[in-house]
Design an enzyme around this catalytic site. Structure first.
Site: not given
Ligand code: GAR
Length: 192
Positions: A110, A112, A139, A148
């Site tokens: 994942n 994060h 991360s 997480d």
């Molecule tokens: C990203 O910032 C990712 O790290 C976060 O959502 C966004 C997705 O963007 N994920 C989380 O917060 C998971 N806990 P994307 O759809 O453009 O990749």
């Protein structure tokens, strides 16, 4: 024909925009890539990332079941059918159950948007600014039963400056995310 033998079969779970998916697709298209993205699954039929998968002719689908058990049951079947080696979560905004993790029995990674173990869950940029942190970052970690909390594979940090807002920080950290997800996969496959 491109040689794909030896490349790990990756599935990506998304819920929205899909910019991290795009960075993984870009990496998978490089000559020395260690991965092949065989499947994209979304829990949201409106996820923009689905269009991206279609554009690159990657098998993709939505499992819109609101019921977590139903979603996971269908997802597991499809992952197994596609002989997926690693599942990458990329902006997937659902928590996978311990049963799913156990039954899948392959690595789940994942990305994060914080320097874990700081700020698990949501609103990470807001929290970093509110706490007057000097640094934040992103991360990539192994998914385990706790949110997480699995082993961190790779992190990158950036300085928070005075005029940063949660929005500006999100933008800067997203850029980092696009750099480190592929690096973390390479590290995971070659040295873990
Ligand atoms: C990203 O910032 C990712 O790290 C976060 O959502 C966004 C997705 O963007 N994920 C989380 O917060 C998971 N806990 P994307 O759809 O453009 O990749």
């Amino acid at each position: 024909m491109e040689k794909l033998i030896g490349r790990k079969k990756i599935a990506v779970f998304i819920s929205g925009r899909g910019s991290n998916l795009k960075s993984l697709i870009n990496y998978s298209k490089t000559k020395k890539s260690l991965i092949e993205i065989v499947l994209v699954i979304s829990n949201n039929e409106l996820a923009k990332g689905l269009n991206l998968a279609s554009k690159y002719k990657i098998n993709n689908l939505t499992i819109s079941a609101k019921n977590k058990k139903k979603f996971e049951f269908s997802a597991l079947r499809i992952l197994k059918k596609n002989k997926v080696d690693i599942l990458c979560l990329a902006g997937f905004m659902r928590i996978l159950s311990p049963t799913f993790i156990k039954k899948f029995s392959k690595p789940i990674l994942n990305i994060h948007p914080s320097l874990l173990p700081k700020y698990k869950g949501l609103n990470t940029h807001y929290k970093a600014i509110k706490n007057k942190d000097k640094f934040s970052g992103a991360s990539v970690h192994i998914v385990n039963e706790k949110l997480d909390s699995g082993k961190v594979i790779l992190q990158k940090k950036i300085k928070i400056i005075k005029k940063d807002t949660p929005k500006s920080l999100e933008k800067k950290i997203l850029k980092i995310e696009h750099q480190i997800y592929k690096k973390a996969i390479i590290k995971f496959l070659t040295s873990f």
